[in-house]
Design a protein around this motif. Structure first.
Motif, PDB file in Angstrom:
ATOM      1  N   GLY A   9       0.816  -1.201   0.000  1.00  0.00           N
ATOM      2  CA  GLY A   9       0.000   0.000   0.000  1.00  0.00           C
ATOM      3  C   GLY A   9       0.852   1.255   0.000  1.00  0.00           C
ATOM      4  O   GLY A   9       2.000   1.245   0.437  1.00  0.00           O
ATOM      5  N   ASP A  10       0.265   2.337  -0.492  1.00  0.00           N
ATOM      6  CA  ASP A  10       1.026   3.584  -0.595  1.00  0.00           C
ATOM      7  C   ASP A  10       0.061   4.726  -0.874  1.00  0.00           C
ATOM      8  O   ASP A  10      -1.149   4.523  -1.036  1.00  0.00           O
ATOM      9  CB  ASP A  10       2.056   3.478  -1.713  1.00  0.00           C
ATOM     10  N   LEU A  11       0.635   5.908  -0.932  1.00  0.00           N
ATOM     11  CA  LEU A  11      -0.091   7.114  -1.333  1.00  0.00           C
ATOM     12  C   LEU A  11       0.210   7.349  -2.811  1.00  0.00           C
ATOM     13  O   LEU A  11       1.391   7.438  -3.199  1.00  0.00           O
ATOM     14  CB  LEU A  11       0.378   8.298  -0.493  1.00  0.00           C
ATOM     15  N   VAL A  12      -0.846   7.424  -3.637  1.00  0.00           N
ATOM     16  CA  VAL A  12      -0.648   7.614  -5.064  1.00  0.00           C
ATOM     17  C   VAL A  12      -1.609   8.675  -5.575  1.00  0.00           C
ATOM     18  O   VAL A  12      -2.623   8.980  -4.935  1.00  0.00           O
ATOM     19  CB  VAL A  12      -0.864   6.308  -5.867  1.00  0.00           C
ATOM     20  N   GLN A  13      -1.290   9.196  -6.737  1.00  0.00           N
ATOM     21  CA  GLN A  13      -2.175  10.142  -7.402  1.00  0.00           C
ATOM     22  C   GLN A  13      -3.270   9.385  -8.143  1.00  0.00           C
ATOM     23  O   GLN A  13      -3.076   8.232  -8.568  1.00  0.00           O
ATOM     24  CB  GLN A  13      -1.389  10.978  -8.403  1.00  0.00           C
ATOM     25  N   ALA A  14      -4.396  10.025  -8.298  1.00  0.00           N
ATOM     26  CA  ALA A  14      -5.472   9.430  -9.094  1.00  0.00           C
ATOM     27  C   ALA A  14      -4.948   9.105 -10.488  1.00  0.00           C
ATOM     28  O   ALA A  14      -4.192   9.875 -11.080  1.00  0.00           O
ATOM     29  CB  ALA A  14      -6.640  10.401  -9.190  1.00  0.00           C
ATOM     30  N   GLY A  15      -5.351   7.931 -10.968  1.00  0.00           N
ATOM     31  CA  GLY A  15      -4.866   7.459 -12.257  1.00  0.00           C
ATOM     32  C   GLY A  15      -3.633   6.588 -12.162  1.00  0.00           C
ATOM     33  O   GLY A  15      -3.235   5.970 -13.151  1.00  0.00           O
ATOM     34  N   GLY A  16      -3.040   6.531 -10.985  1.00  0.00           N
ATOM     35  CA  GLY A  16      -1.837   5.748 -10.787  1.00  0.00           C
ATOM     36  C   GLY A  16      -2.119   4.273 -10.555  1.00  0.00           C
ATOM     37  O   GLY A  16      -3.269   3.818 -10.615  1.00  0.00           O
ATOM     38  N   SER A  17      -1.050   3.542 -10.266  1.00  0.00           N
ATOM     39  CA  SER A  17      -1.133   2.091 -10.096  1.00  0.00           C
ATOM     40  C   SER A  17      -0.413   1.658  -8.831  1.00  0.00           C
ATOM     41  O   SER A  17       0.527   2.324  -8.384  1.00  0.00           O
ATOM     42  CB  SER A  17      -0.478   1.383 -11.289  1.00  0.00           C
ATOM     43  N   LEU A  18      -0.863   0.557  -8.288  1.00  0.00           N
ATOM     44  CA  LEU A  18      -0.198  -0.064  -7.147  1.00  0.00           C
ATOM     45  C   LEU A  18      -0.277  -1.570  -7.290  1.00  0.00           C
ATOM     46  O   LEU A  18      -1.196  -2.100  -7.928  1.00  0.00           O
ATOM     47  CB  LEU A  18      -0.858   0.342  -5.828  1.00  0.00           C
ATOM     48  N   ARG A  19       0.675  -2.230  -6.657  1.00  0.00           N
ATOM     49  CA  ARG A  19       0.696  -3.690  -6.635  1.00  0.00           C
ATOM     50  C   ARG A  19       0.705  -4.131  -5.185  1.00  0.00           C
ATOM     51  O   ARG A  19       1.667  -3.881  -4.458  1.00  0.00           O
ATOM     52  CB  ARG A  19       1.947  -4.222  -7.347  1.00  0.00           C
ATOM     53  N   LEU A  20      -0.340  -4.784  -4.759  1.00  0.00           N
ATOM     54  CA  LEU A  20      -0.427  -5.299  -3.395  1.00  0.00           C
ATOM     55  C   LEU A  20      -0.047  -6.778  -3.399  1.00  0.00           C
ATOM     56  O   LEU A  20      -0.306  -7.502  -4.367  1.00  0.00           O
ATOM     57  CB  LEU A  20      -1.826  -5.137  -2.840  1.00  0.00           C
ATOM     58  N   SER A  21       0.528  -7.194  -2.279  1.00  0.00           N
ATOM     59  CA  SER A  21       0.910  -8.597  -2.151  1.00  0.00           C
ATOM     60  C   SER A  21       0.480  -9.112  -0.796  1.00  0.00           C
ATOM     61  O   SER A  21       0.451  -8.360   0.187  1.00  0.00           O
ATOM     62  CB  SER A  21       2.416  -8.751  -2.316  1.00  0.00           C
ATOM     63  N   CYS A  22       0.153 -10.393  -0.737  1.00  0.00           N
ATOM     64  CA  CYS A  22      -0.248 -11.045   0.511  1.00  0.00           C
ATOM     65  C   CYS A  22       0.467 -12.378   0.607  1.00  0.00           C
ATOM     66  O   CYS A  22       0.356 -13.207  -0.307  1.00  0.00           O
ATOM     67  CB  CYS A  22      -1.750 -11.244   0.528  1.00  0.00           C
ATOM     68  N   ALA A  23       1.193 -12.555   1.690  1.00  0.00           N
ATOM     69  CA  ALA A  23       1.891 -13.811   1.935  1.00  0.00           C
ATOM     70  C   ALA A  23       1.094 -14.626   2.938  1.00  0.00           C
ATOM     71  O   ALA A  23       0.729 -14.117   4.009  1.00  0.00           O
ATOM     72  CB  ALA A  23       3.284 -13.537   2.461  1.00  0.00           C
ATOM     73  N   ALA A  24       0.823 -15.865   2.607  1.00  0.00           N
ATOM     74  CA  ALA A  24      -0.005 -16.732   3.443  1.00  0.00           C
ATOM     75  C   ALA A  24       0.818 -17.870   4.024  1.00  0.00           C
ATOM     76  O   ALA A  24       1.719 -18.400   3.367  1.00  0.00           O
ATOM     77  CB  ALA A  24      -1.156 -17.303   2.634  1.00  0.00           C
ATOM     78  N   SER A  25       0.492 -18.241   5.239  1.00  0.00           N
ATOM     79  CA  SER A  25       1.096 -19.411   5.864  1.00  0.00           C
ATOM     80  C   SER A  25       0.058 -20.058   6.762  1.00  0.00           C
ATOM     81  O   SER A  25      -0.947 -19.444   7.125  1.00  0.00           O
ATOM     82  CB  SER A  25       2.351 -19.030   6.653  1.00  0.00           C
ATOM     83  N   GLY A  26       0.312 -21.313   7.119  1.00  0.00           N
ATOM     84  CA  GLY A  26      -0.592 -22.014   8.020  1.00  0.00           C
ATOM     85  C   GLY A  26      -1.797 -22.624   7.344  1.00  0.00           C
ATOM     86  O   GLY A  26      -2.711 -23.101   8.029  1.00  0.00           O
ATOM     87  N   ILE A  27      -1.828 -22.603   6.011  1.00  0.00           N
ATOM     88  CA  ILE A  27      -2.931 -23.217   5.271  1.00  0.00           C
ATOM     89  C   ILE A  27      -2.370 -23.957   4.075  1.00  0.00           C
ATOM     90  O   ILE A  27      -1.232 -23.714   3.661  1.00  0.00           O
ATOM     91  CB  ILE A  27      -3.948 -22.165   4.759  1.00  0.00           C
TER      92      ILE A  27
END
Length: 115
Positions: A9-27
């Motif tokens: 997550g981050d602060l971005v300008q409208a029209g911009g892009s972000l890449r979120l990631s989620c690391a899972a364990s225990g399943i």
């Protein structure tokens, strides 16, 4: 015990892009449907996108065509690529199983989109 750790997550300008990631364990990640959720201030948490064990995807109408969900079963990760971000996308973003497991919510990652 399921553990999910979100990042990107981050602060971005409208029209911009972000890449979120989620690391899972225990399943056994590869057999689970995973989802990305978000919660804006004063609003209920909502499902943004989900991906099944066989890579079928579904999206909330509000993000269709702008967001893409991916999974990497070798790395036990689920990602959310967000393009053409709008101020209304501002929220804390979380990953979880779908349906969500109550005790698996992580701390989330904040996305803020400025006009």
């Amino acid at each position: 015990q399921v553990q999910l750790v979100e990042s990107g997550g981050d602060l971005v300008q409208a029209g911009g892009s972000l890449r979120l990631s989620c690391a899972a364990s225990g399943i056994i990640f590869s057999i689970k449907t995973m989802g990305w959720y978000r919660q804006a201030p004063g609003k209920q948490r909502e499902l943004v996108a989900r991906i099944t064990s066989d890579f079928k995807t579904n999206y909330a109408d509000s993000v269709k065509g702008r967001f893409t969900i991916f999974r990497d079963n070798a790395k036990n990760t689920v990602r959310l690529h967000m393009n053409s971000l709008k101020p209304e996308d501002t929220a804390a973003y979380y990953c979880n199983l779908w349906p969500p497991t109550a005790d698996a919510w992580g701390q989330g990652t904040q996305v803020t989109v400025q006009v």
